[in-house]
Design a protein around this motif. Structure first.
Motif, mmCIF file in Angstrom:
data_model
loop_
_atom_site.group_PDB
_atom_site.id
_atom_site.type_symbol
_atom_site.label_atom_id
_atom_site.label_comp_id
_atom_site.label_asym_id
_atom_site.label_seq_id
_atom_site.Cartn_x
_atom_site.Cartn_y
_atom_site.Cartn_z
ATOM 1 N N MET A 1 0.829 -1.205 0.000
ATOM 2 C CA MET A 1 0.000 0.000 0.000
ATOM 3 C C MET A 1 0.865 1.257 0.000
ATOM 4 O O MET A 1 0.637 2.174 -0.785
ATOM 5 N N ALA A 2 1.838 1.296 0.887
ATOM 6 C CA ALA A 2 2.692 2.482 0.989
ATOM 7 C C ALA A 2 3.471 2.718 -0.302
ATOM 8 O O ALA A 2 3.560 3.853 -0.774
ATOM 9 N N THR A 3 4.011 1.671 -0.877
ATOM 10 C CA THR A 3 4.783 1.814 -2.110
ATOM 11 C C THR A 3 3.926 2.308 -3.258
ATOM 12 O O THR A 3 4.276 3.271 -3.943
ATOM 13 N N VAL A 4 2.785 1.675 -3.476
ATOM 14 C CA VAL A 4 1.922 2.064 -4.598
ATOM 15 C C VAL A 4 1.411 3.489 -4.430
ATOM 16 O O VAL A 4 1.408 4.271 -5.380
ATOM 17 N N LEU A 5 0.994 3.859 -3.216
ATOM 18 C CA LEU A 5 0.408 5.176 -3.003
ATOM 19 C C LEU A 5 1.435 6.269 -2.730
ATOM 20 O O LEU A 5 1.086 7.446 -2.664
ATOM 21 N N PRO B 1 1.069 0.726 10.876
ATOM 22 C CA PRO B 1 0.262 1.811 10.331
ATOM 23 C C PRO B 1 0.815 2.430 9.043
ATOM 24 O O PRO B 1 2.019 2.547 8.849
ATOM 25 N N VAL B 2 -0.130 2.815 8.188
ATOM 26 C CA VAL B 2 0.160 3.630 7.010
ATOM 27 C C VAL B 2 -0.799 4.808 7.103
ATOM 28 O O VAL B 2 -2.021 4.620 7.097
ATOM 29 N N GLN B 3 -0.249 6.013 7.218
ATOM 30 C CA GLN B 3 -1.092 7.193 7.386
ATOM 31 C C GLN B 3 -1.237 7.947 6.070
ATOM 32 O O GLN B 3 -0.268 8.156 5.343
ATOM 33 N N GLU C 1 -0.734 13.208 -8.359
ATOM 34 C CA GLU C 1 -0.581 11.967 -7.601
ATOM 35 C C GLU C 1 -1.148 10.786 -8.382
ATOM 36 O O GLU C 1 -0.570 9.693 -8.365
ATOM 37 N N PHE C 2 -2.281 10.990 -9.061
ATOM 38 C CA PHE C 2 -2.860 9.924 -9.882
ATOM 39 C C PHE C 2 -1.835 9.452 -10.901
ATOM 40 O O PHE C 2 -1.617 8.246 -11.059
ATOM 41 N N ASP C 3 -1.208 10.398 -11.607
ATOM 42 C CA ASP C 3 -0.200 10.037 -12.610
ATOM 43 C C ASP C 3 0.942 9.229 -11.990
ATOM 44 O O ASP C 3 1.393 8.237 -12.558
ATOM 45 N N GLU C 4 1.401 9.656 -10.820
ATOM 46 C CA GLU C 4 2.514 8.969 -10.155
ATOM 47 C C GLU C 4 2.105 7.560 -9.710
ATOM 48 O O GLU C 4 2.851 6.595 -9.901
ATOM 49 N N ILE C 5 0.924 7.445 -9.105
ATOM 50 C CA ILE C 5 0.444 6.140 -8.645
ATOM 51 C C ILE C 5 0.177 5.228 -9.829
ATOM 52 O O ILE C 5 0.563 4.048 -9.819
ATOM 53 N N PHE C 6 -0.463 5.762 -10.863
ATOM 54 C CA PHE C 6 -0.767 4.977 -12.065
ATOM 55 C C PHE C 6 0.527 4.458 -12.693
ATOM 56 O O PHE C 6 0.601 3.300 -13.114
ATOM 57 N N ALA C 7 1.563 5.273 -12.710
ATOM 58 C CA ALA C 7 2.861 4.834 -13.249
ATOM 59 C C ALA C 7 3.421 3.687 -12.415
ATOM 60 O O ALA C 7 3.944 2.709 -12.967
ATOM 61 N N ARG C 8 3.313 3.761 -11.084
ATOM 62 C CA ARG C 8 3.820 2.678 -10.228
ATOM 63 C C ARG C 8 3.004 1.404 -10.433
ATOM 64 O O ARG C 8 3.554 0.304 -10.424
ATOM 65 N N ILE C 9 1.693 1.542 -10.611
ATOM 66 C CA ILE C 9 0.830 0.379 -10.851
ATOM 67 C C ILE C 9 1.247 -0.315 -12.143
ATOM 68 O O ILE C 9 1.418 -1.537 -12.180
ATOM 69 N N ARG C 10 1.411 0.458 -13.194
ATOM 70 C CA ARG C 10 1.803 -0.132 -14.481
ATOM 71 C C ARG C 10 3.206 -0.723 -14.418
ATOM 72 O O ARG C 10 3.452 -1.812 -14.940
ATOM 73 N N GLU C 11 4.126 -0.009 -13.778
ATOM 74 C CA GLU C 11 5.515 -0.489 -13.664
ATOM 75 C C GLU C 11 5.588 -1.814 -12.910
ATOM 76 O O GLU C 11 6.385 -2.695 -13.250
ATOM 77 N N GLU D 1 -9.003 1.767 -4.594
ATOM 78 C CA GLU D 1 -9.435 2.702 -5.631
ATOM 79 C C GLU D 1 -8.707 4.026 -5.455
ATOM 80 O O GLU D 1 -8.526 4.491 -4.322
ATOM 81 N N ILE D 2 -8.303 4.621 -6.570
ATOM 82 C CA ILE D 2 -7.816 6.000 -6.544
ATOM 83 C C ILE D 2 -8.729 6.819 -7.450
ATOM 84 O O ILE D 2 -9.103 6.369 -8.529
ATOM 85 N N ILE D 3 -9.109 7.991 -6.972
ATOM 86 C CA ILE D 3 -9.968 8.901 -7.741
ATOM 87 C C ILE D 3 -9.437 10.327 -7.601
ATOM 88 O O ILE D 3 -8.843 10.678 -6.578
ATOM 89 N N THR D 4 -9.658 11.126 -8.628
ATOM 90 C CA THR D 4 -9.220 12.520 -8.579
ATOM 91 C C THR D 4 -10.360 13.480 -8.271
ATOM 92 O O THR D 4 -10.110 14.658 -8.014
ATOM 93 N N ARG D 5 -11.600 13.001 -8.309
ATOM 94 C CA ARG D 5 -12.771 13.808 -7.973
ATOM 95 C C ARG D 5 -13.701 12.969 -7.118
ATOM 96 O O ARG D 5 -13.955 11.801 -7.430
ATOM 97 N N PRO D 6 -14.247 13.545 -6.035
ATOM 98 C CA PRO D 6 -15.216 12.786 -5.241
ATOM 99 C C PRO D 6 -16.455 12.470 -6.068
ATOM 100 O O PRO D 6 -16.858 13.270 -6.918
#
Length: 128
Positions: free
Chosen positions: A22-26, A39-41, A71-81, A118-123
């Protein structure tokens, strides 16, 4: 004082592996152990306390994270990588796609214990 979510327990087969995932991906950090928890805060102060489940079953939970476009771009890149399978929908029928709900972007993926993240950029319901 308004009601705020402070923490939640995330059951895991291996709390260290799950917290690290979780910490790595996010792009977060794993904190020092606190009793049986690891804990992961998040940025808004909510703590995900990972706890070993033992031999019992783990019920899949859903955890949604509101992130900025950057952040979405960064997380999405880690997910794909990392080769993590992702989906545009919570039922995991739209593999390899993201959604554009409410004028933002979102996607779903699973952690090692099959929790639906889930990651979202808009509620949801915010328009767009």
């Amino acid at each position: 004082m308004p009601v705020e979510l402070n923490h939640t327990i995330v059951m895991a087969r291996d709390k260290k592996a799950s917290a690290d995932f979780m910490a790595t991906v996010l792009g977060l950090e794993v904190g020092p152990p606190y009793g049986p928890f690891l804990p992961v805060q998040t940025g808004n102060g909510v703590t995900l306390d990972f706890m070993d489940a033992g031999d019992g079953p783990i019920t899949s939970q859903h955890y949604a994270f509101l992130v900025t476009e950057e952040e979405f771009d960064e997380i999405f890149a880690r997910i794909r990588e990392a080769g993590i399978t992702y989906y545009a929908d919570p039922g995991h029928r739209q593999e390899g796609r993201i959604n554009r709900n409410d004028g933002g972007r979102g996607l779903y993926f699973e952690d090692p214990d099959r929790h639906n993240l889930e990651i979202i950029t808009r509620p949801y319901g915010s328009g767009g």
